[in-house]
Design a protein around this motif. Structure first.
Motif, mmCIF file in Angstrom:
data_model
loop_
_atom_site.group_PDB
_atom_site.id
_atom_site.type_symbol
_atom_site.label_atom_id
_atom_site.label_comp_id
_atom_site.label_asym_id
_atom_site.label_seq_id
_atom_site.Cartn_x
_atom_site.Cartn_y
_atom_site.Cartn_z
ATOM 1 N N ASP A 144 0.554 -0.190 -8.015
ATOM 2 C CA ASP A 144 1.782 0.241 -7.781
ATOM 3 C C ASP A 144 2.515 0.312 -9.252
ATOM 4 O O ASP A 144 2.628 -0.870 -10.149
ATOM 5 C CB ASP A 144 2.837 -0.809 -6.986
ATOM 6 C CG ASP A 144 4.332 -0.263 -7.084
ATOM 7 O OD1 ASP A 144 4.511 0.857 -7.541
ATOM 8 O OD2 ASP A 144 5.198 -1.081 -6.910
ATOM 9 N N ARG A 145 2.352 1.454 -10.090
ATOM 10 C CA ARG A 145 2.585 1.917 -11.524
ATOM 11 C C ARG A 145 1.701 0.754 -12.467
ATOM 12 O O ARG A 145 0.639 1.067 -12.352
ATOM 13 C CB ARG A 145 4.215 1.429 -11.489
ATOM 14 C CG ARG A 145 4.969 2.841 -10.661
ATOM 15 C CD ARG A 145 6.524 2.407 -11.231
ATOM 16 N NE ARG A 145 6.667 3.093 -12.768
ATOM 17 C CZ ARG A 145 7.936 3.239 -13.292
ATOM 18 N NH1 ARG A 145 8.765 2.902 -12.458
ATOM 19 N NH2 ARG A 145 7.915 3.636 -14.360
ATOM 20 N N THR A 146 2.242 0.020 -12.847
ATOM 21 C CA THR A 146 1.542 -0.879 -13.990
ATOM 22 C C THR A 146 1.072 -2.195 -13.113
ATOM 23 O O THR A 146 0.390 -3.241 -13.863
ATOM 24 C CB THR A 146 2.536 -1.022 -15.345
ATOM 25 O OG1 THR A 146 3.519 -1.873 -14.874
ATOM 26 C CG2 THR A 146 2.902 -0.063 -15.878
ATOM 27 N N ASN A 147 1.200 -2.183 -11.919
ATOM 28 C CA ASN A 147 0.711 -3.441 -11.331
ATOM 29 C C ASN A 147 -0.194 -3.372 -10.035
ATOM 30 O O ASN A 147 -0.149 -2.305 -9.511
ATOM 31 C CB ASN A 147 2.119 -4.399 -10.577
ATOM 32 C CG ASN A 147 3.015 -4.830 -11.870
ATOM 33 O OD1 ASN A 147 2.583 -5.660 -12.681
ATOM 34 N ND2 ASN A 147 4.242 -4.541 -11.796
ATOM 35 N N VAL A 148 -0.619 -4.365 -9.701
ATOM 36 C CA VAL A 148 -1.339 -4.459 -8.361
ATOM 37 C C VAL A 148 -0.820 -5.284 -7.367
ATOM 38 O O VAL A 148 0.002 -6.246 -7.790
ATOM 39 C CB VAL A 148 -2.754 -4.894 -8.530
ATOM 40 C CG1 VAL A 148 -3.745 -3.959 -9.292
ATOM 41 C CG2 VAL A 148 -2.940 -6.226 -8.833
ATOM 42 N N VAL A 149 -0.738 -4.915 -6.152
ATOM 43 C CA VAL A 149 0.065 -5.664 -5.009
ATOM 44 C C VAL A 149 -0.854 -6.120 -3.880
ATOM 45 O O VAL A 149 -1.751 -5.019 -3.551
ATOM 46 C CB VAL A 149 1.261 -4.740 -4.598
ATOM 47 C CG1 VAL A 149 1.904 -5.575 -3.428
ATOM 48 C CG2 VAL A 149 2.273 -4.014 -5.460
ATOM 49 N N PHE A 150 -1.021 -7.293 -3.545
ATOM 50 C CA PHE A 150 -1.841 -7.628 -2.645
ATOM 51 C C PHE A 150 -1.406 -7.336 -1.142
ATOM 52 O O PHE A 150 -0.331 -7.864 -0.891
ATOM 53 C CB PHE A 150 -2.174 -9.139 -2.879
ATOM 54 C CG PHE A 150 -2.889 -9.458 -4.024
ATOM 55 C CD1 PHE A 150 -4.254 -9.718 -4.182
ATOM 56 C CD2 PHE A 150 -2.207 -9.597 -5.312
ATOM 57 C CE1 PHE A 150 -5.052 -10.044 -5.125
ATOM 58 C CE2 PHE A 150 -2.952 -9.742 -6.497
ATOM 59 C CZ PHE A 150 -4.254 -10.022 -6.336
ATOM 60 N N VAL A 151 -2.143 -6.632 -0.539
ATOM 61 C CA VAL A 151 -1.403 -6.307 0.907
ATOM 62 C C VAL A 151 -2.406 -6.677 1.855
ATOM 63 O O VAL A 151 -2.183 -6.731 3.359
ATOM 64 C CB VAL A 151 -1.829 -4.520 0.991
ATOM 65 C CG1 VAL A 151 -0.806 -3.931 0.143
ATOM 66 C CG2 VAL A 151 -3.141 -4.251 0.856
ATOM 67 N N ALA A 152 -3.796 -7.553 1.549
ATOM 68 C CA ALA A 152 -4.415 -8.267 2.575
ATOM 69 C C ALA A 152 -5.081 -9.448 1.927
ATOM 70 O O ALA A 152 -5.588 -9.100 0.726
ATOM 71 C CB ALA A 152 -5.415 -7.515 3.309
ATOM 72 N N VAL A 153 -5.221 -10.532 2.192
ATOM 73 C CA VAL A 153 -5.906 -11.622 1.614
ATOM 74 C C VAL A 153 -6.698 -12.524 2.837
ATOM 75 O O VAL A 153 -6.002 -12.951 3.534
ATOM 76 C CB VAL A 153 -5.149 -12.536 0.828
ATOM 77 C CG1 VAL A 153 -5.731 -13.825 0.335
ATOM 78 C CG2 VAL A 153 -4.061 -11.830 -0.180
#
Length: 252
Positions: free
Chosen positions: A110-119
């Motif tokens: 997401d733009r300059t970040n990563v977003v965790f969607v499953a862990v």
């Protein structure tokens, strides 16, 4: 920048967004005063908006503490791309976790970040796992670098313009160094990091690619920098990412 002028000119939607953003990593709850400070909004404004959000179940209140509400989670489950990714990847992620015993993660850019969607937490790892929805700077994480290696020039340029802020003494903050690492990742389809985001933490990742090698997501294994055998785990991570790509009906 949310400064004094910003607070007097923004819309209601901007103020609500600022309140949600202010929660950050506060999984244990946050009070109204701290929420107002972090959102840079008057406490009276925050109290009024919070009351509405609680009534609509976007926030939950327990005593003096506020938590992100269940309705946000319900809405999040309807977001098409992360939901489809999770559905396609979940059984393969679980296979990877069972085979390695390590924490397995699915992230999107997401733009300059990563977003965790499953862990998925590994059975043989005492290392803390990330929480779903957590955001991390892409340049300091293995999944972030895995996706940036195949991202457009515009996306990479935005990351560089945003500034490669140091998270630890090991974070790559030199643009030329990062670009060399991304070029190598494009060849190997493997990205790594060791104590670049947090001390005693390491990870190895591979991108899930769509048509034209567009990065859709990244799969990673994370653990203690001392115990994680990146060279041994990398082939399994690459294979899982390739299988998810095929399951999504894309080609690598």
């Amino acid at each position: 920048m949310r400064n004094a002028d910003w607070t007097s000119t923004v819309s209601v939607l901007d103020r609500v967004t600022a309140i949600f953003d202010a929660f950050g990593e506060h999984g244990d709850g946050i009070g109204v005063s701290e929420l107002a400070r972090r959102a840079n909004l008057p406490k009276s404004t925050v109290s009024r908006i919070v009351a509405e959000l609680v009534s609509q179940r976007f926030l939950d209140r327990e005593g003096s503490k506020l938590f992100l509400g269940v309705r946000l989670f319900e809405l999040g489950q309807t977001v098409s791309r992360p939901r489809k990714l999770r559905e396609a990847a979940l059984s393969l992620l679980n296979d990877l976790r069972l085979a390695t015993g390590r924490n397995v993660q699915l992230t999107v850019l997401d733009r300059t970040n990563v977003v965790f969607v499953a862990v998925l937490r590994g059975s043989h790892s005492d290392h803390p796992s990330e929480r779903i929805g957590a955001r991390r700077p892409a340049h300091a994480t293995a999944p972030g670098k895995a996706m940036l290696a195949f991202a457009s020039h515009a996306v990479v340029a935005e990351v560089l313009r945003d500034g490669l802020q140091p998270c630890t003494p090991h974070t790559i903050c030199d643009p030329a160094h990062l670009l060399r690492e991304l070029a190598e990742t494009r060849k190997t389809r493997t990205a790594t990091e060791r104590e670049e985001y947090a001390s005693d933490s390491a990870s190895v990742a591979s991108p899930v690619l769509g048509y034209g090698s567009v990065p859709l997501a990244a799969i990673s294994i994370a653990g203690s920098a001392e115990e994680l055998d990146i060279d041994r785990l990398a082939p399994a991570v690459r294979a899982t990412a390739a299988n998810v790509s095929r399951r999504l009906g894309t080609s690598r």
